[in-house]
Write a protein that holds these residues in place. Structure first.
Motif, PDB file in Angstrom:
ATOM      1  N   GLY A  57      70.393  -4.928 -65.415  1.00  0.00           N
ATOM      2  CA  GLY A  57      71.681  -5.155 -66.052  1.00  0.00           C
ATOM      3  C   GLY A  57      72.371  -3.862 -66.440  1.00  0.00           C
ATOM      4  N   GLY A 114      77.985 -14.317 -67.161  1.00  0.00           N
ATOM      5  CA  GLY A 114      77.251 -14.627 -65.938  1.00  0.00           C
ATOM      6  C   GLY A 114      78.126 -15.077 -64.798  1.00  0.00           C
ATOM      7  N   ARG A 162      70.570 -21.156 -67.263  1.00  0.00           N
ATOM      8  CA  ARG A 162      70.950 -19.793 -66.871  1.00  0.00           C
ATOM      9  C   ARG A 162      70.594 -18.786 -67.948  1.00  0.00           C
ATOM     10  NH1 ARG A 162      76.258 -19.531 -66.935  1.00  0.00           N
ATOM     11  NH2 ARG A 162      76.475 -17.689 -65.632  1.00  0.00           N
ATOM     12  N   SER A 203      68.257 -10.677 -58.615  1.00  0.00           N
ATOM     13  CA  SER A 203      68.314 -11.375 -59.886  1.00  0.00           C
ATOM     14  C   SER A 203      66.970 -11.357 -60.599  1.00  0.00           C
ATOM     15  CB  SER A 203      68.736 -12.834 -59.673  1.00  0.00           C
ATOM     16  OG  SER A 203      68.624 -13.574 -60.879  1.00  0.00           O
ATOM     17  N   VAL A 213      67.777 -15.947 -67.337  1.00  0.00           N
ATOM     18  CA  VAL A 213      68.055 -14.508 -67.286  1.00  0.00           C
ATOM     19  C   VAL A 213      67.318 -13.758 -68.398  1.00  0.00           C
ATOM     20  CG1 VAL A 213      69.846 -12.744 -67.508  1.00  0.00           C
ATOM     21  CG2 VAL A 213      70.279 -14.796 -66.149  1.00  0.00           C
ATOM     22  N   HIS A 214      67.369 -14.298 -69.613  1.00  0.00           N
ATOM     23  CA  HIS A 214      66.791 -13.573 -70.740  1.00  0.00           C
ATOM     24  C   HIS A 214      65.269 -13.735 -70.805  1.00  0.00           C
ATOM     25  CE1 HIS A 214      70.475 -12.133 -72.578  1.00  0.00           C
ATOM     26  NE2 HIS A 214      71.022 -13.295 -72.278  1.00  0.00           N
ATOM     27  N   ALA A 263      66.209 -13.425 -62.833  1.00  0.00           N
ATOM     28  CA  ALA A 263      65.915 -14.804 -63.226  1.00  0.00           C
ATOM     29  C   ALA A 263      64.999 -15.524 -62.250  1.00  0.00           C
ATOM     30  CB  ALA A 263      67.217 -15.597 -63.385  1.00  0.00           C
ATOM     31  N   ALA A 319      69.033  -6.825 -68.623  1.00  0.00           N
ATOM     32  CA  ALA A 319      69.931  -7.829 -68.042  1.00  0.00           C
ATOM     33  C   ALA A 319      70.087  -9.039 -68.953  1.00  0.00           C
ATOM     34  CB  ALA A 319      69.404  -8.270 -66.679  1.00  0.00           C
ATOM     35  N   GLY A 356      63.606 -13.917 -67.267  1.00  0.00           N
ATOM     36  CA  GLY A 356      63.847 -12.621 -66.638  1.00  0.00           C
ATOM     37  C   GLY A 356      62.884 -11.569 -67.145  1.00  0.00           C
TER      38      GLY A 356
END
Length: 314
Positions: A17, A50, A124, A78, A128-129, A80, A106, A132
């Protein structure tokens, strides 16, 4: 060059990110590269929620690093997805043969009340968080363990500690990162892997979408820049930093530790009943004499029952 200057010569870092400008990930990547690290600049090139596009993104950051004489490569996978995380680490391995530092920056932060956020956005944000971080740490772990060295800097948020309307899922994912980090810090000790959490606040593209213009202007006036956050992240990523399992907050050059504490509370009581709980809770709420919650350590391997595992497969 000062003899006391902290350098990263010979180290390979991945910063996820890192394409927003102004952005925390960008500031981390630029500082590490300026001190000699070879950097994988990862970014999907989407906006803070996003969605959409943010322009040149990671390519622009890599161009900045190279123009200043540093080494960097772009990655657009990605975090994720498990395979995306592995591909990001592979970018470092293919370019320079190792990975020493991982800064998991990210993230996305769509605004919505808990009752109104869509199921897709919940997936999502958690993807991601929290996931991820899990996927990225998992992808880097075997390579760091094999070289008996690694630095994991996981990015959380003060929002996870205090809560915030419209950010319930984001807060949950960010606090999950704290639990993840404290656990892998305990496991990483025998592998030379240090893992810490940083909860930064700075004037970034993402924060500007959250705050009214007057708050953005105030943050800028108070010097709450991404660039002044970067030294804290870089220190946690340096070989001289032997801390692990800690949570730090930073904004405008201030640095504080956030830690979980517990009150003295009541003693074990086999006669505890429903009716006696209110008095016990009142005693438990007395914060005088509160102490930090114990951190995980090697003892865990002595008290946890071993279980059979099979090697990780694709």
């Amino acid at each position: 060059m000062s003899v006391d200057e902290f350098r990263f010569d010979g180290r390979v870092a991945v910063v996820t990110g890192a394409g927003s400008n102004p952005g925390l990930g960008r500031s981390y990547a630029l500082l590490l590269a300026s001190r000699g690290a070879k950097v994988v600049v990862n970014d999907l090139g989407v906006g803070p929620d996003g969605r959409g596009q943010i322009g040149a993104g990671a390519e622009a950051v890599v161009a900045e690093i190279r123009a200043a004489g540093g080494e960097a490569v772009v990655d657009g996978n990605s975090v994720a997805e498990r395979d995306g995380a592995r591909a990001i680490v592979d970018t470092a391995l293919n370019a320079w043969g190792r990975i020493d530092i991982l800064i998991n920056n990210a993230g996305i932060a769509p605004f919505a009340l808990f009752e109104e956020i869509t199921d897709r956005d919940i997936e999502r944000v958690v993807g991601v968080h929290l996931m991820g971080h899990i996927w990225m740490c998992r992808a880097a772990w075997p390579h760091m363990a094999a070289q008996n060295y690694g630095r994991l800097v996981n990015i959380s948020s003060g929002v996870a500690l205090m809560g915030m309307p419209t950010q319930a899922v984001y807060s949950a994912a960010k606090l999950g990162i704290v639990g993840l980090t404290r656990s892998i810090a305990a496991e990483g000790a025998k592998h030379g892997i240090k893992a810490n959490v940083l909860a930064p606040t700075a004037d970034t593209v993402a924060l500007r979408t959250m705050l009214a213009p007057e708050f953005t202007e105030r943050n800028q006036a108070e010097g709450m820049t991404a660039e002044i956050v970067a030294p804290v992240a870089a220190w946690l990523a340096h070989e001289e930093c032997t801390l692990s399992g800690k949570v730090f907050q930073t904004a405008g050059g201030a640095v504080t530790e956030a830690f979980i504490s517990q009150t003295t509370g009541t003693k074990p009581d086999r006669d505890l009943s429903l009716e006696s709980v209110p008095a016990a809770v009142e005693r438990a709420l007395d914060r005088s004499g509160a102490a930090p919650f114990p951190e995980g350590g090697d003892f865990i391997y002595d008290v946890v029952k071993p279980y059979e595992t099979t090697p990780r497969t694709a």
